[in-house]
Design a protein around this motif. Structure first.
Motif, PDB file in Angstrom:
ATOM      1  N   ASN A 177       0.737  -1.300   0.059  1.00 30.46           N
ATOM      2  CA  ASN A 177       0.004  -0.016  -0.157  1.00 30.46           C
ATOM      3  C   ASN A 177       1.032   1.127   0.055  1.00 30.46           C
ATOM      4  N   PRO A 178       1.409   1.788  -1.020  1.00 27.94           N
ATOM      5  CA  PRO A 178       2.016   2.989  -1.289  1.00 27.94           C
ATOM      6  C   PRO A 178       1.458   4.232  -0.511  1.00 27.94           C
ATOM      7  N   ILE A 179       1.990   4.781   0.321  1.00 28.24           N
ATOM      8  CA  ILE A 179       1.505   5.852   1.109  1.00 28.24           C
ATOM      9  C   ILE A 179       2.546   6.920   1.627  1.00 28.24           C
ATOM     10  N   SER A 180       1.880   8.015   2.057  1.00 27.02           N
ATOM     11  CA  SER A 180       2.699   9.028   2.963  1.00 27.02           C
ATOM     12  C   SER A 180       2.596   8.950   4.287  1.00 27.02           C
ATOM     13  N   SER A 181       3.720   8.701   5.196  1.00 28.15           N
ATOM     14  CA  SER A 181       3.497   8.672   6.450  1.00 28.15           C
ATOM     15  C   SER A 181       4.235   9.716   7.059  1.00 28.15           C
ATOM     16  N   ASN A 182       3.663  10.053   8.477  1.00 30.59           N
ATOM     17  CA  ASN A 182       4.126  11.323   9.207  1.00 30.59           C
ATOM     18  C   ASN A 182       5.617  10.619   9.619  1.00 30.59           C
ATOM     19  N   PHE A 183       6.547  11.688   9.774  1.00 31.68           N
ATOM     20  CA  PHE A 183       7.757  11.564   9.984  1.00 31.68           C
ATOM     21  C   PHE A 183       7.780  11.408  11.613  1.00 31.68           C
ATOM     22  N   ILE A 184       8.547  10.291  12.308  1.00 31.98           N
ATOM     23  CA  ILE A 184       8.853  10.136  13.505  1.00 31.98           C
ATOM     24  C   ILE A 184      10.461   9.825  13.673  1.00 31.98           C
ATOM     25  N   LYS A 185      10.953  10.847  14.645  1.00 34.87           N
ATOM     26  CA  LYS A 185      12.267  10.681  14.772  1.00 34.87           C
ATOM     27  C   LYS A 185      12.678   9.394  15.446  1.00 34.87           C
ATOM     28  N   GLY A 186      13.779   8.915  14.677  1.00 40.64           N
ATOM     29  CA  GLY A 186      14.020   7.447  15.267  1.00 40.64           C
ATOM     30  C   GLY A 186      13.502   6.243  14.685  1.00 40.64           C
TER      31      GLY A 186
ATOM     32  N   ARG B   3      25.602  -3.712   2.483  1.00 40.34           N
ATOM     33  CA  ARG B   3      25.648  -4.756   2.994  1.00 40.34           C
ATOM     34  C   ARG B   3      27.160  -4.926   3.572  1.00 40.34           C
ATOM     35  N   PHE B   4      27.405  -5.782   4.597  1.00 36.94           N
ATOM     36  CA  PHE B   4      28.556  -6.135   5.339  1.00 36.94           C
ATOM     37  C   PHE B   4      28.470  -7.561   5.856  1.00 36.94           C
ATOM     38  N   PHE B   5      28.835  -8.525   5.103  1.00 38.24           N
ATOM     39  CA  PHE B   5      28.444  -9.944   5.121  1.00 38.24           C
ATOM     40  C   PHE B   5      27.353 -10.201   5.285  1.00 38.24           C
ATOM     41  N   PHE B   6      26.607 -10.516   6.533  1.00 42.69           N
ATOM     42  CA  PHE B   6      25.028 -10.972   6.694  1.00 42.69           C
ATOM     43  C   PHE B   6      24.331  -9.831   6.939  1.00 42.69           C
ATOM     44  N   PHE B   7      24.847  -8.520   7.161  1.00 40.36           N
ATOM     45  CA  PHE B   7      24.379  -7.522   8.148  1.00 40.36           C
ATOM     46  C   PHE B   7      23.799  -6.584   6.863  1.00 40.36           C
ATOM     47  N   LYS B   8      22.706  -5.828   7.114  1.00 38.29           N
ATOM     48  CA  LYS B   8      22.439  -4.810   6.328  1.00 38.29           C
ATOM     49  C   LYS B   8      22.224  -3.544   6.996  1.00 38.29           C
ATOM     50  N   ASN B   9      22.763  -2.534   6.387  1.00 35.51           N
ATOM     51  CA  ASN B   9      22.676  -1.083   6.870  1.00 35.51           C
ATOM     52  C   ASN B   9      21.665  -0.257   6.236  1.00 35.51           C
ATOM     53  N   TYR B  10      20.747  -0.055   6.582  1.00 39.62           N
ATOM     54  CA  TYR B  10      19.702   0.781   5.833  1.00 39.62           C
ATOM     55  C   TYR B  10      19.909   2.258   6.183  1.00 39.62           C
ATOM     56  N   PRO B  11      19.502   2.987   5.055  1.00 42.07           N
ATOM     57  CA  PRO B  11      19.896   4.613   5.154  1.00 42.07           C
ATOM     58  C   PRO B  11      18.900   5.254   6.139  1.00 42.07           C
ATOM     59  N   LYS B  12      19.629   6.476   6.477  1.00 33.49           N
ATOM     60  CA  LYS B  12      18.654   7.060   7.760  1.00 33.49           C
ATOM     61  C   LYS B  12      17.526   7.641   7.133  1.00 33.49           C
ATOM     62  N   ILE B  13      16.398   7.986   7.906  1.00 34.42           N
ATOM     63  CA  ILE B  13      15.281   8.543   7.332  1.00 34.42           C
ATOM     64  C   ILE B  13      15.061  10.097   7.781  1.00 34.42           C
ATOM     65  N   THR B  14      14.915  11.048   6.852  1.00 32.85           N
ATOM     66  CA  THR B  14      14.729  12.371   7.416  1.00 32.85           C
ATOM     67  C   THR B  14      13.379  12.847   6.854  1.00 32.85           C
ATOM     68  N   PRO B  15      12.814  14.021   7.358  1.00 29.56           N
ATOM     69  CA  PRO B  15      11.576  14.396   6.980  1.00 29.56           C
ATOM     70  C   PRO B  15      11.798  14.831   5.393  1.00 29.56           C
ATOM     71  N   GLY B  16      10.707  14.462   4.710  1.00 31.06           N
ATOM     72  CA  GLY B  16      10.513  14.843   3.291  1.00 31.06           C
ATOM     73  C   GLY B  16      11.214  13.916   2.331  1.00 31.06           C
ATOM     74  N   CYS B  17      11.734  12.766   2.876  1.00 29.11           N
ATOM     75  CA  CYS B  17      12.416  11.732   2.040  1.00 29.11           C
ATOM     76  C   CYS B  17      11.367  10.763   1.304  1.00 29.11           C
ATOM     77  N   GLU B  18      11.874  10.069   0.421  1.00 30.60           N
ATOM     78  CA  GLU B  18      11.031   8.915  -0.295  1.00 30.60           C
ATOM     79  C   GLU B  18      11.813   7.632  -0.075  1.00 30.60           C
ATOM     80  N   ILE B  19      11.008   6.692   0.346  1.00 29.63           N
ATOM     81  CA  ILE B  19      11.406   5.095   0.451  1.00 29.63           C
ATOM     82  C   ILE B  19      11.122   4.622  -0.726  1.00 29.63           C
TER      83      ILE B  19
END
Length: 106
Positions: free
Chosen positions: A10-19, A55-71
């Motif tokens: 369900n593609p949506i726009s969600s409110n930004f919540i820090k963290g 990616r680092f071996f089996f670990f995934k590092n997802y980008p940081k989310i900021t207000p106004g961005c698009e995933i």
């Protein structure tokens, strides 16, 4: 606001919540779709730059989310299934290989 688009249920726009994490925002959009490339999720920031999942071996590092961005969750490319003639050709080749191996004497 944070926009979630691509291969989500369900593609949506969600409110930004820090963290809040990238996966939490994807779950706000109903979760990953069946054809989602989970390892290739990227974020487009308001200034136009983009950051992808690292990616680092089996670990995934997802980008940081900021207000106004698009995933963006990309979709897997469509693959044409093998026709029946290709399966018959592979079976025939394996059978021929089996005959050759069985006739080899040491």
């Amino acid at each position: 606001m944070v926009k979630i688009s691509g291969e989500v249920l369900n593609p949506i726009s969600s409110n930004f919540i820090k963290g809040k994490t990238l996966k939490s925002y994807v779950w706000d959009g109903g979760g990953f779709g069946l054809q989602a490339k989970k390892g290739k999720v990227y974020v487009v920031y308001p200034n136009g730059s983009a950051s992808g999942t690292k990616r680092f071996f089996f670990f995934k590092n997802y980008p940081k989310i900021t207000p106004g961005c698009e995933i963006v969750v990309p979709a897997k490319p469509y693959r044409e299934p093998l026709p029946a003639s290709a399966w018959i050709a592979m079976a025939s080749a394996l059978a021929s290989l089996g005959v050759v191996v069985s006739n080899i004497q040491f």
